[in-house]
Design a protein around this motif. Structure first.
Motif, PDB file in Angstrom:
ATOM      1  N   GLN A  45       1.552   6.816   9.196  1.00  0.00           N
ATOM      2  CA  GLN A  45       1.538   6.382  10.591  1.00  0.00           C
ATOM      3  C   GLN A  45       1.892   4.897  10.708  1.00  0.00           C
ATOM      4  O   GLN A  45       2.660   4.499  11.592  1.00  0.00           O
ATOM      5  N   THR A  46       1.345   4.071   9.825  1.00  0.00           N
ATOM      6  CA  THR A  46       1.643   2.637   9.854  1.00  0.00           C
ATOM      7  C   THR A  46       3.126   2.383   9.641  1.00  0.00           C
ATOM      8  O   THR A  46       3.752   1.627  10.394  1.00  0.00           O
ATOM      9  N   ALA A  47       3.704   3.016   8.624  1.00  0.00           N
ATOM     10  CA  ALA A  47       5.133   2.819   8.355  1.00  0.00           C
ATOM     11  C   ALA A  47       5.983   3.303   9.524  1.00  0.00           C
ATOM     12  O   ALA A  47       6.955   2.646   9.912  1.00  0.00           O
ATOM     13  N   SER A  48       5.618   4.435  10.091  1.00  0.00           N
ATOM     14  CA  SER A  48       6.361   4.971  11.234  1.00  0.00           C
ATOM     15  C   SER A  48       6.304   4.009  12.421  1.00  0.00           C
ATOM     16  O   SER A  48       7.324   3.743  13.067  1.00  0.00           O
ATOM     17  N   THR A  49       5.140   3.466  12.685  1.00  0.00           N
ATOM     18  CA  THR A  49       4.968   2.521  13.789  1.00  0.00           C
ATOM     19  C   THR A  49       5.743   1.233  13.532  1.00  0.00           C
ATOM     20  O   THR A  49       6.414   0.709  14.428  1.00  0.00           O
ATOM     21  N   GLU A  50       5.662   0.726  12.302  1.00  0.00           N
ATOM     22  CA  GLU A  50       6.359  -0.525  11.971  1.00  0.00           C
ATOM     23  C   GLU A  50       7.874  -0.371  12.027  1.00  0.00           C
ATOM     24  O   GLU A  50       8.583  -1.277  12.477  1.00  0.00           O
ATOM     25  N   GLY A  64      18.688  -0.866  -8.505  1.00  0.00           N
ATOM     26  CA  GLY A  64      17.329  -0.899  -7.992  1.00  0.00           C
ATOM     27  C   GLY A  64      17.190  -1.908  -6.868  1.00  0.00           C
ATOM     28  O   GLY A  64      17.924  -2.894  -6.800  1.00  0.00           O
ATOM     29  N   VAL A  65      16.265  -1.648  -5.956  1.00  0.00           N
ATOM     30  CA  VAL A  65      16.052  -2.503  -4.790  1.00  0.00           C
ATOM     31  C   VAL A  65      14.616  -3.025  -4.838  1.00  0.00           C
ATOM     32  O   VAL A  65      13.671  -2.240  -4.959  1.00  0.00           O
ATOM     33  N   SER A  66      14.456  -4.337  -4.709  1.00  0.00           N
ATOM     34  CA  SER A  66      13.127  -4.946  -4.751  1.00  0.00           C
ATOM     35  C   SER A  66      12.494  -4.966  -3.350  1.00  0.00           C
ATOM     36  O   SER A  66      13.176  -4.769  -2.341  1.00  0.00           O
ATOM     37  N   LYS A  67      11.194  -5.231  -3.313  1.00  0.00           N
ATOM     38  CA  LYS A  67      10.503  -5.388  -2.037  1.00  0.00           C
ATOM     39  C   LYS A  67      11.097  -6.553  -1.253  1.00  0.00           C
ATOM     40  O   LYS A  67      11.225  -6.485  -0.028  1.00  0.00           O
ATOM     41  N   ASP A  68      11.450  -7.627  -1.959  1.00  0.00           N
ATOM     42  CA  ASP A  68      12.038  -8.795  -1.286  1.00  0.00           C
ATOM     43  C   ASP A  68      13.369  -8.438  -0.636  1.00  0.00           C
ATOM     44  O   ASP A  68      13.672  -8.900   0.473  1.00  0.00           O
ATOM     45  N   GLU A  69      14.171  -7.612  -1.307  1.00  0.00           N
ATOM     46  CA  GLU A  69      15.445  -7.195  -0.719  1.00  0.00           C
ATOM     47  C   GLU A  69      15.218  -6.309   0.508  1.00  0.00           C
ATOM     48  O   GLU A  69      15.946  -6.421   1.509  1.00  0.00           O
ATOM     49  N   ALA A  70      14.210  -5.452   0.431  1.00  0.00           N
ATOM     50  CA  ALA A  70      13.888  -4.598   1.581  1.00  0.00           C
ATOM     51  C   ALA A  70      13.412  -5.453   2.749  1.00  0.00           C
ATOM     52  O   ALA A  70      13.819  -5.252   3.895  1.00  0.00           O
ATOM     53  N   GLN A  71      12.546  -6.432   2.473  1.00  0.00           N
ATOM     54  CA  GLN A  71      12.058  -7.324   3.532  1.00  0.00           C
ATOM     55  C   GLN A  71      13.222  -8.114   4.141  1.00  0.00           C
ATOM     56  O   GLN A  71      13.302  -8.269   5.353  1.00  0.00           O
ATOM     57  N   ALA A  72      14.144  -8.584   3.301  1.00  0.00           N
ATOM     58  CA  ALA A  72      15.303  -9.327   3.794  1.00  0.00           C
ATOM     59  C   ALA A  72      16.171  -8.443   4.699  1.00  0.00           C
ATOM     60  O   ALA A  72      16.679  -8.908   5.732  1.00  0.00           O
ATOM     61  N   THR A  80       4.278   0.467   2.329  1.00  0.00           N
ATOM     62  CA  THR A  80       4.819   1.794   2.606  1.00  0.00           C
ATOM     63  C   THR A  80       6.117   1.681   3.407  1.00  0.00           C
ATOM     64  O   THR A  80       7.103   2.364   3.098  1.00  0.00           O
ATOM     65  N   ALA A  81       6.147   0.832   4.415  1.00  0.00           N
ATOM     66  CA  ALA A  81       7.379   0.634   5.199  1.00  0.00           C
ATOM     67  C   ALA A  81       8.478   0.071   4.301  1.00  0.00           C
ATOM     68  O   ALA A  81       9.639   0.490   4.386  1.00  0.00           O
ATOM     69  N   LEU A  82       8.120  -0.868   3.439  1.00  0.00           N
ATOM     70  CA  LEU A  82       9.115  -1.435   2.519  1.00  0.00           C
ATOM     71  C   LEU A  82       9.628  -0.372   1.544  1.00  0.00           C
ATOM     72  O   LEU A  82      10.803  -0.389   1.176  1.00  0.00           O
ATOM     73  N   SER A  83       8.770   0.555   1.161  1.00  0.00           N
ATOM     74  CA  SER A  83       9.208   1.637   0.276  1.00  0.00           C
ATOM     75  C   SER A  83      10.256   2.510   0.971  1.00  0.00           C
ATOM     76  O   SER A  83      11.227   2.947   0.349  1.00  0.00           O
ATOM     77  N   VAL A  87      12.368   1.505   3.262  1.00  0.00           N
ATOM     78  CA  VAL A  87      13.612   0.728   3.314  1.00  0.00           C
ATOM     79  C   VAL A  87      14.244   0.639   1.925  1.00  0.00           C
ATOM     80  O   VAL A  87      15.473   0.753   1.794  1.00  0.00           O
ATOM     81  N   ARG A  88      13.423   0.462   0.888  1.00  0.00           N
ATOM     82  CA  ARG A  88      13.948   0.455  -0.479  1.00  0.00           C
ATOM     83  C   ARG A  88      14.669   1.768  -0.772  1.00  0.00           C
ATOM     84  O   ARG A  88      15.751   1.787  -1.362  1.00  0.00           O
ATOM     85  N   TYR A  89      14.053   2.875  -0.361  1.00  0.00           N
ATOM     86  CA  TYR A  89      14.664   4.197  -0.522  1.00  0.00           C
ATOM     87  C   TYR A  89      16.030   4.237   0.161  1.00  0.00           C
ATOM     88  O   TYR A  89      17.023   4.654  -0.434  1.00  0.00           O
ATOM     89  N   SER A  90      16.075   3.800   1.406  1.00  0.00           N
ATOM     90  CA  SER A  90      17.313   3.845   2.185  1.00  0.00           C
ATOM     91  C   SER A  90      18.422   3.028   1.525  1.00  0.00           C
ATOM     92  O   SER A  90      19.558   3.493   1.379  1.00  0.00           O
ATOM     93  N   LEU A  91      18.088   1.821   1.111  1.00  0.00           N
ATOM     94  CA  LEU A  91      19.074   0.959   0.452  1.00  0.00           C
ATOM     95  C   LEU A  91      19.505   1.545  -0.899  1.00  0.00           C
ATOM     96  O   LEU A  91      20.692   1.522  -1.245  1.00  0.00           O
ATOM     97  N   ALA A  92      18.550   2.070  -1.645  1.00  0.00           N
ATOM     98  CA  ALA A  92      18.858   2.635  -2.966  1.00  0.00           C
ATOM     99  C   ALA A  92      19.740   3.872  -2.853  1.00  0.00           C
ATOM    100  O   ALA A  92      20.681   4.039  -3.635  1.00  0.00           O
ATOM    101  N   VAL A  93      19.460   4.737  -1.883  1.00  0.00           N
ATOM    102  CA  VAL A  93      20.282   5.939  -1.696  1.00  0.00           C
ATOM    103  C   VAL A  93      21.719   5.543  -1.372  1.00  0.00           C
ATOM    104  O   VAL A  93      22.672   6.114  -1.921  1.00  0.00           O
ATOM    105  N   THR A  94      21.877   4.553  -0.513  1.00  0.00           N
ATOM    106  CA  THR A  94      23.222   4.072  -0.163  1.00  0.00           C
ATOM    107  C   THR A  94      23.943   3.562  -1.410  1.00  0.00           C
ATOM    108  O   THR A  94      25.114   3.888  -1.634  1.00  0.00           O
ATOM    109  N   ASP A  95      23.229   2.787  -2.223  1.00  0.00           N
ATOM    110  CA  ASP A  95      23.836   2.243  -3.443  1.00  0.00           C
ATOM    111  C   ASP A  95      24.144   3.345  -4.465  1.00  0.00           C
ATOM    112  O   ASP A  95      25.190   3.305  -5.127  1.00  0.00           O
TER     113      ASP A  95
END
Length: 181
Positions: free
Chosen positions: A51-56, A89-97, A116-119, A121-129
């Motif tokens: 729920q938190t990740a969805s809201t964020e 691989g995508v880091s938390k810092d890259e996801a936050q950026a 969880t929200a960063l995870s 985004v990391r997933y999304s960026l990693a899948v694209t890569d």
């Protein structure tokens, strides 16, 4: 000693009461862990995290529903592992950026996001890569096989597991809809 059972509880009431208890048990004990949206290989993903990740993420991404967020979180460990193994691989810092850039693009203040929200985004960026790699088809096959091999239990309010452990939309067979007209 004998116990008298009052006759006011007839067979119909008993059956109806048992039905209500059965439905409550199904909805409440979905994953075997209270408060879990899902359990993947023994690791719980809490309803609060989903729920938190969805809201964020809602203001930044169309479709950041709890069901979609959970679908990503079920696959995220496998995607992150494959991305790291393949040098993307995508880091938390890259996801936050990436989220900071998106916030600025839509005129929002930069925020700090949950792990969880960063995870997600990391997933999304990693899948694209991963999809951009020359052997993407082989990687997708490996991803599908690894996700299918996971032991996943999902709370039915988030959806139903289908083939290869892919999460589908929740079904509510007890709700009957009538066409507008």
């Amino acid at each position: 000693m004998t116990v008298k059972v009052p006759r006011s509880v007839g067979p119909r009431r008993a059956v109806a009461g048992a039905g209500v208890l059965a439905v409550a048990a199904l909805l409440g004990a979905c994953t075997g862990q209270p408060g879990a949206a899902a359990v993947v290989d023994g690791t719980a993903i809490s309803t609060a995290e989903v729920q938190t990740a969805s809201t964020e993420l809602g203001p930044y991404f169309d479709g950041a529903t709890p069901t979609n967020v959970l679908a990503v979180l079920l696959q995220a460990p496998v995607v992150e592992k494959l991305a790291a193994e393949n040098g993307v691989g995508v880091s938390k810092d890259e996801a936050q950026a990436a989220l900071d850039t998106q916030a600025q693009a839509i005129g929002r203040d930069v925020e700090t996001f949950s792990d969880t929200a960063l995870s997600v985004v990391r997933y999304s960026l990693a899948v694209t890569d991963l999809q951009a790699l020359p052997d993407a088809a082989d990687i997708v096959t490996e991803l599908t096989e690894q996700v299918a091999a996971q032991d996943i239990q999902v709370n039915p309010r988030y959806g139903d597991l289908g083939a290869d452990n892919m999460l589908g939309a929740p079904s509510f067979p007890w709700i009957v809809t009538t066409p507008a007209g």
